[in-house]
Design an enzyme around this catalytic site. Structure first.
Site, PDB file in Angstrom:
ATOM      1  N   VAL A   1       0.887  -3.488   4.124  1.00  0.00           N
ATOM      2  CA  VAL A   1       0.974  -4.555   4.822  1.00  0.00           C
ATOM      3  C   VAL A   1       2.204  -5.612   4.632  1.00  0.00           C
ATOM      4  O   VAL A   1       2.362  -6.427   5.693  1.00  0.00           O
ATOM      5  CB  VAL A   1      -0.220  -5.371   4.203  1.00  0.00           C
ATOM      6  CG1 VAL A   1       0.183  -6.151   3.027  1.00  0.00           C
ATOM      7  CG2 VAL A   1      -0.678  -6.513   5.309  1.00  0.00           C
TER       8      VAL A   1
ATOM      9  N   SER B   1       0.698  -1.214   0.075  1.00  0.00           N
ATOM     10  CA  SER B   1       0.160  -0.096  -0.022  1.00  0.00           C
ATOM     11  C   SER B   1       0.919   1.212   0.114  1.00  0.00           C
ATOM     12  O   SER B   1       0.122   2.554  -0.078  1.00  0.00           O
ATOM     13  CB  SER B   1      -0.950  -0.096   1.119  1.00  0.00           C
ATOM     14  OG  SER B   1      -2.108  -0.739   0.788  1.00  0.00           O
TER      15      SER B   1
HETATM   16  N1  GLU Z   1      -2.126  -6.002  -1.747  1.00  0.00           N
HETATM   17  C1  GLU Z   1      -2.872  -5.723  -0.496  1.00  0.00           C
HETATM   18  C2  GLU Z   1      -4.305  -5.397  -0.873  1.00  0.00           C
HETATM   19  O1  GLU Z   1      -4.784  -4.983  -1.874  1.00  0.00           O
HETATM   20  C3  GLU Z   1      -2.360  -4.250  -0.140  1.00  0.00           C
HETATM   21  C4  GLU Z   1      -2.520  -4.218   1.204  1.00  0.00           C
HETATM   22  C5  GLU Z   1      -2.106  -3.161   2.052  1.00  0.00           C
HETATM   23  O2  GLU Z   1      -0.718  -2.848   2.129  1.00  0.00           O
HETATM   24  O3  GLU Z   1      -2.733  -2.458   2.615  1.00  0.00           O
HETATM   25  O4  GLU Z   1      -5.202  -6.118  -0.131  1.00  0.00           O
END
Ligand code: GLU
Length: 528
Positions: free
Chosen positions: A367, A165
Site C-alpha cells: 500500500v 504488504s
Molecule cells: N499495513 C497494512 C495492513 O495490514 C498493509 C497493507 C498493504 O500493504 O496491503 O492493512
C-alpha cells in the site's frame, strides 16, 4: 580455488589488460570493465579486492576512490596478489558470462520505460494513516538486481519507505524455510480468495486463503512466534525477522519506522477483527498470543526499505534463495518456489488474475506504492511510487510492468512452441540451450520432419547453423535424400545452397554421393 587454475585465470586477465610498453595493468581499466557489466564497484563480493588495492597502494587521505584507482598501475605480481580472492567473479565478468550480457542496451531501454511512466499522474497516495499520506505523489524509483548482482537504479531509489504488504512473501518464505511445507500448510492455504486483501473470511477448511492476504500474513507471524521460536521473548522474535530480512537484502537498508508501526496498530480494527475471528475458529497454533502476533505483523509491515534494498530482497527470490550480492544461501529453494507460485496467483490484490494474464510474472504489491516484480532465474525489479489505484497497486509500477513485457519476452508463457514473437530476449543463452536448438534442428533435417523444421524457422532459429564439422541442416537433409526438407530449406528458409563442410563437400555433392540423384538434380535450379 585450485591454485594453478587461479593462476592461469589471473594470467589470462593480466595478458588481456596489460599495456605492452609498460607491462602493467591499469586498475582503472579493470574497474571500467566491471562498471560496464552492471556489477558495482561497491559489490560486497569485490570488497577484498578493493581493500587490497587501498592497502597496497595507500590511498591518500581525502582523495576520491575512483580517481585514485584510475591512476593505479599494477605489475604482474601485484596484480595476482590483488585479484587472488575475487578471481571467480572477475573472470565471470570479463567473459561477460552474466545473465543479461548486453547490459548497456538493456538499461537504455528500461530507462525509456521508466521515463514514460513518470508522466503518469493517475492514482492517489494512501491516506489511512498520516505517515503514508505525507508522501509526495511525484516520487518514483526503480531498481534492478539480477541473479549475477548486476545493478541499475533510476529516480528516488534511496528514499526510505515502509515495505507494507511486500513483507508478506518474505515472512511466508521464512516460515517455509524453517518449518517445511507441512508445518506451514496446516495453517495457511494456497488458494486465491477472490476477495479483498483484508476481507474477514477463511477458506472452507477454516484456514486463511493464502499468505499474500492479511489473514495469511498474520498467520505467518503467528508461526514465527509460536512454532519457529516458541521459547524466545518478543524482542528476540522481532530481531530474528529483522536479521533474516537483512540477510536476504545483502545487508542493504532494512530499517524500522516506529511511527508507522504505532499508527498501523492504532488504526488496525480490521486486522484485530481478523485475528479474533481466526482465534474463534481455532486457526492459530496453540498458545498464540494474538496481540504479540499482530504486533509482529505490524512490525513486518513497518520495516523500512529503499527501492535499492527491495530489489536485492527480490533478487534473492529470483535466485532460488541465494542472495546474489553476498552469495549467502538464505532461503530453502523449495520455499522460494512455493512463495513465487503464490506471488504469481495472489500477489497483486484483486488485480492478481489480470496481472498474471498480462504480465505473467510473480509480483507483490504494497500500500506504500511498492511493487516487487520477480523474473525467476533472471532478476528482480523493485518499483516504488506512492500513488495507488482503487485496487491498491501503484499506478506507475503497474504501467512499468506492462511496458516491460511488451518489449521483453519475460512473460512466463512467451516461449511456447509455435508462438511467433517479436519480443526481445536479453538473457544469455547457455551452451546447452544453443546446442539443444541445433541438435533438434539437425534431427528434423535427417528425418525429413518438415513441420519440425517449420517450427524452428518460425521460432527464429538460425537455419544455416552448422556443427563442428561445418555440416548444416541442408547437408544432412540432402545426404539422407529428404526432398521435402531440402525444398523447404532452400525455398522457404532461403538458406545458401552450397555451404562447404570441413572436407569441402556441398549438400548437392552429398545427395549424389549417397545416390539420391533426384535430390541432387533439384539443387541445379538453385545453383544457377
Ligand atoms: N499495513 C497494512 C495492513 O495490514 C498493509 C497493507 C498493504 O500493504 O496491503 O492493512
Amino acid at each position: 580455488m585450485d591454485i594453478s587454475y587461479g593462476k592461469s585465470i589471473a594470467e589470462t586477465l593480466f595478458n588481456l589488460y596489460k599495456n605492452n610498453d609498460t607491462n602493467m595493468v591499469n586498475m582503472g581499466d579493470i574497474f571500467a570493465m566491471i562498471d560496464n557489466s552492471g556489477v558495482r564497484r561497491s559489490d560486497p563480493r569485490l570488497s577484498t579486492f578493493l581493500g587490497k588495492i587501498t592497502e597496497n597502494f595507500g590511498q591518500p587521505a581525502g582523495e576520491d576512490l575512483n580517481s585514485f584507482i584510475s591512476n593505479l598501475n599494477a605489475d604482474e605480481e601485484t596484480f595476482y596478489k590483488l585479484l587472488d580472492d575475487n578471481l571467480v567473479l572477475l573472470y565471470q565478468i570479463i567473459r561477460n558470462d552474466v545473465v543479461i550480457p548486453d547490459w548497456a542496451s538493456f538499461t537504455e531501454q528500461v530507462t525509456e520505460m521508466f521515463n514514460k511512466c513518470k508522466t503518469n499522474q493517475g492514482g492517489e497516495v494512501a491516506s489511512y494513516i498520516p505517515q503514508l499520506a505525507a508522501y509526495d505523489p511525484d516520487l518514483w524509483g526503480m531498481s534492478i538486481c539480477t541473479i549475477d548482482g548486476q545493478r541499475f537504479s533510476l529516480g528516488d531509489v534511496n528514499t526510505k519507505f515502509t515495505i507494507q504488504s511486500c513483507s508478506k512473501p518474505f515472512t511466508y518464505a521464512i516460515c517455509l524455510s524453517e518449518l517445511g511445507n507441512e508445518g506451514v500448510h496446516k495453517y495457511i492455504g494456497q488458494e486465491p480468495s477472490g476477495r479483498n486483501f483484508n476481507d474477514l473470511s477463511l477458506d472452507p477448511s477454516n484456514k486463511p486463503h493464502n499468505p499474500m492476504l492479511n489473514a495469511g500474513a498474520i498467520m505467518s507471524s503467528a508461526l514465527i512466534l509460536q512454532n519457529i521460536l516458541p521459547r524466545e521473548g518478543v524482542a528476540a522474535k522481532y530481531e530474528f525477522l529483522l536479521k533474516y530480512m537483512t540477510r536476504m537484502a545483502g545487508n542493504e537498508v532494512i530499517g524500522f519506522n516506529n511511527s508507522v508501526f504505532l499508527s498501523e496498530r492504532e488504526n488496525a480494527y480490521r486486522n484485530f477483527a481478523m485475528a479474533y475471528y481466526m482465534q474463534e475458529n481455532k486457526c492459530f497454533p496453540e498458545g498464540t498470543d494474538i496481540h504479540d502476533c499482530l504486533d509482529l505483523y505490524f512490525q513486518s509491515c513497518s520495516l523500512e526499505v529503499t527501492s535499492e534494498s527491495l530489489s536485492v530482497l527480490g533478487a534473492t527470490l529470483a535466485n532460488g534463495g541465494i542472495c546474489p550480492i553476498t552469495g549467502e544461501n538464505v532461503l530453502n529453494p523449495c520455499a522460494v518456489r512455493d512463495t513465487l507460485s503464490l506471488m504469481y496467483s495472489c500477489g497483486m490484490y484483486n488485480y492478481s488474475g489480470q496481472f498474471a494474464f498480462k504480465v505473467g510474472l510473480p509480483a507483490k504489491s504494497g500500500v506504500s506504492g511498492c511493487v516487487l516484480l520477480v523474473i525467476p532465474n533472471v532478476m528482480a525489479i523493485s518499483l516504488w511510487s506512492p500513488p495507488i489505484d482503487s485496487i491498491g497497486n501503484s499506478v506507475r509500477a503497474l504501467q512499468f510492468c506492462e511496458e516491460l513485457v511488451n518489449v521483453y519476452s519475460f512473460h512466463r508463457f512467451e516461449n511456447l512452441n509455435n508462438l511467433v514473437t517479436q519480443k526481445i530476449d536479453p538473457r544469455r543463452q547457455s551452451y546447452e540451450e544453443k546446442t539443444h536448438g541445433s541438435l533438434t534442428l539437425f534431427f528434423a533435417a535427417i528425418t525429413g520432419d518438415v513441420s519440425s523444421l517449420n517450427r524452428h524457422h518460425l521460432q527464429g532459429v538460425d537455419m544455416t547453423i552448422c556443427d563442428y564439422d561445418g555440416r548444416t541442416a541442408l547437408h544432412l537433409a540432402a545426404a539422407e535424400g529428404r526432398m521435402h526438407a531440402v525444398k523447404f530449406l532452400l525455398e522457404t528458409c532461403r538458406v545458401p545452397p552450397s555451404p562447404q563442410d570441413r572436407w569441402g563437400h556441398t549438400p548437392q555433392e552429398e545427395a549424389f554421393r549417397f545416390k539420391h540423384d533426384e535430390v541432387g538434380r533439384f539443387f541445379d535450379n538453385h545453383l544457377k
